[in-house]
Enzyme design. Structure first.
Site, PDB file in Angstrom:
ATOM      1  N   MET A 112       0.987  -1.380  -0.095  1.00 37.93           N
ATOM      2  CA  MET A 112       0.048  -0.025  -0.051  1.00 37.93           C
ATOM      3  C   MET A 112       0.773   1.242   0.246  1.00 37.93           C
ATOM      4  O   MET A 112       1.806   1.405   0.713  1.00 37.93           O
ATOM      5  CB  MET A 112      -0.964   0.052   1.227  1.00 37.93           C
ATOM      6  N   SER A 113       0.530   2.161  -1.002  1.00 39.35           N
ATOM      7  CA  SER A 113       1.223   3.548  -0.722  1.00 39.35           C
ATOM      8  C   SER A 113       2.609   3.292  -0.652  1.00 39.35           C
ATOM      9  O   SER A 113       3.180   2.944  -1.396  1.00 39.35           O
ATOM     10  CB  SER A 113       0.465   4.172   0.488  1.00 39.35           C
ATOM     11  N   ALA A 114       3.288   4.085   0.471  1.00 38.67           N
ATOM     12  CA  ALA A 114       4.561   4.250   0.447  1.00 38.67           C
ATOM     13  C   ALA A 114       5.396   2.748   0.898  1.00 38.67           C
ATOM     14  O   ALA A 114       6.543   2.590   0.593  1.00 38.67           O
ATOM     15  CB  ALA A 114       4.708   5.172   1.636  1.00 38.67           C
TER      16      ALA A 114
END
Length: 294
Positions: free
Chosen positions: A96-98
Site C-alpha cells: 500500500m502507498s509508501a
C-alpha cells in the site's frame, strides 16, 4: 477481528514487529506511511474471504528497528526471514502507498517466494523529490523530533472535531473538490477514518520512506514475473495515478484497475466495492493458476 502482535529478532539482532490476523492463504501486507502492523483498512474483507494477513511494521515504524531501513533490500531480507520463521514458503504481497517499493523489491528479488503482487495506491516511481515543497514540509513535520507533537495535535482534533479534520485533510488525499468528495463518505467511512488517524505515528519510518522513494524502480518492475494487480484512483492527490500507469507499462502482463473513486484511501468511500471486486477476482485467479501448475 482478532489480532496478535509479535516481535521477531533477525539474525543480525534487529527487531521486526509484526501482527497476524485471520487464517488460511497467506498475504504479506506492506503498509503505507505513518502506519504499522496495527493497520486495519481492508483487513475485515480479507479475513472474511479466508486469508491470513502477516503485517510487519516497516523499518522505523512501530517497534521495528530503523536500522532495517538502511536499504530496501535490508528490509526485504528481514521479511523473508520472518516468512521462514512462520513457515510460509510463498505468499501474496499486498503493498500500500509508501509500502509499494518494498513490495516491488520483494517480488523482483525473491520470485520463488511471491505468489502474486498487489499494488494499492502504491508508490512505484520516483516520489516527492527533495525540491518538492511537500517533501520539505514533510521533513519538518514528520521528523523524529517533532512528529509525536504533530500527531498529538491531530489526534486531539480527531477527538473533538473529527468532521473538521477530515474536511481539512481531503485535499491531501484527493484532487476533487471537497463538495464532491463529502457525499461519497458514509458515517461508517468516517468512523474508519477516525480510527485510522488514532493509530498513526511516523516514528523514524517516514523519513526512511522519503529517502527510499526517490529511486527509479523501473529495473525491478521489469523483472517481476508473478501475476500483478495495480489499483489506483485517478483522483489520488497523495500518489499520482501516473505511478500506477508506469508500473502497468513496465511489469509484464500486469492488470491495471483505474478507479473513479474519491482519492488515495481506496478502501473508503464510494468505489471501494469496485476495488474489492477486482482484488478478490485477481486473488481467486492467482490461486487457481497456482493450483493448476502444481
Amino acid at each position: 477481528m482478532e489480532r496478535s502482535i509479535h516481535q521477531y529478532v533477525t539474525k543480525n539482532g534487529f527487531k521486526l514487529e509484526y501482527s497476524l490476523v485471520g487464517s488460511g492463504e497467506p498475504v504479506l501486507i506492506l503498509h503505507g506511511g505513518h502506519s504499522s502492523c496495527r493497520e486495519e483498512l481492508g483487513y475485515d474483507l480479507l479475513t472474511a474471504r479466508g486469508f491470513r494477513m502477516i503485517t510487519p511494521s516497516r523499518p522505523g515504524y512501530g517497534n521495528t528497528s530503523a536500522e532495517l531501513g538502511r536499504s530496501p533490500m535490508t528490509a526485504c531480507e528481514a521479511y523473508i526471514e520472518l516468512l521462514d520463521e512462520l513457515q510460509e514458503p510463498q505468499t501474496h504481497i499486498l503493498a500500500m502507498s509508501a509500502g509499494g517499493p518494498s513490495g516491488i523489491y520483494l517480488a523482483s528479488r525473491y520470485p520463488n517466494r511471491v505468489k502474486s503482487l498487489i499494488l494499492q495506491s502504491a508508490v512505484s516511481d520516483r516520489w516527492l523529490s527533495p525540491t518538492d515543497k511537500t517533501h520539505q514540509w514533510a521533513r519538518i513535520m514528520f521528523n523524529p523530533s517533532t512528529e509525536k507533537y504533530v500527531w498529538a495535535a491531530i489526534r486531539f482534533m480527531n477527538k473533538f472535531a473529527p468532521r473538521f479534520l477530515l474536511n481539512s485533510m481531503i485535499p491531501s488525499f484527493s484532487t476533487l473538490p471537497k463538495e464532491q468528495v463529502l457525499p461519497e463518505i458514509s458515517d461508517e467511512d468516517r468512523r474508519r477514518f477516525k480510527n485510522m488517524v488514532n493509530r498513526q505515528r511516523s516514528g523514524r519510518g517516514f523519513m526512511i520512506d522519503l529517502e527510499q522513494t526517490g529511486h527509479d524502480l523501473t529495473p525491478e518492475l521489469a523483472s517481476i514475473q508473478c501475476p500483478a494487480l495495480i489499483t489506483h484512483s485517478i483522483h489520488d492527490a497523495s500518489v499520482s495515478v501516473e505511478h500506477a500507469r508506469h508500473a502497468h507499462r513496465v511489469i509484464p502482463n500486469a492488470r491495471l484497475c483505474e478507479l473513479d473513486s474519491w482519492g488515495h484511501l481506496i478502501w473508503l468511500g464510494a468505489g471501494a466495492d469496485v476495488m474489492c471486486e477486482q482484488l478478490f477476482s485477481f486473488l481467486d485467479n492467482a490461486i487457481h493458476l497456482e493450483c493448476s501448475l502444481q
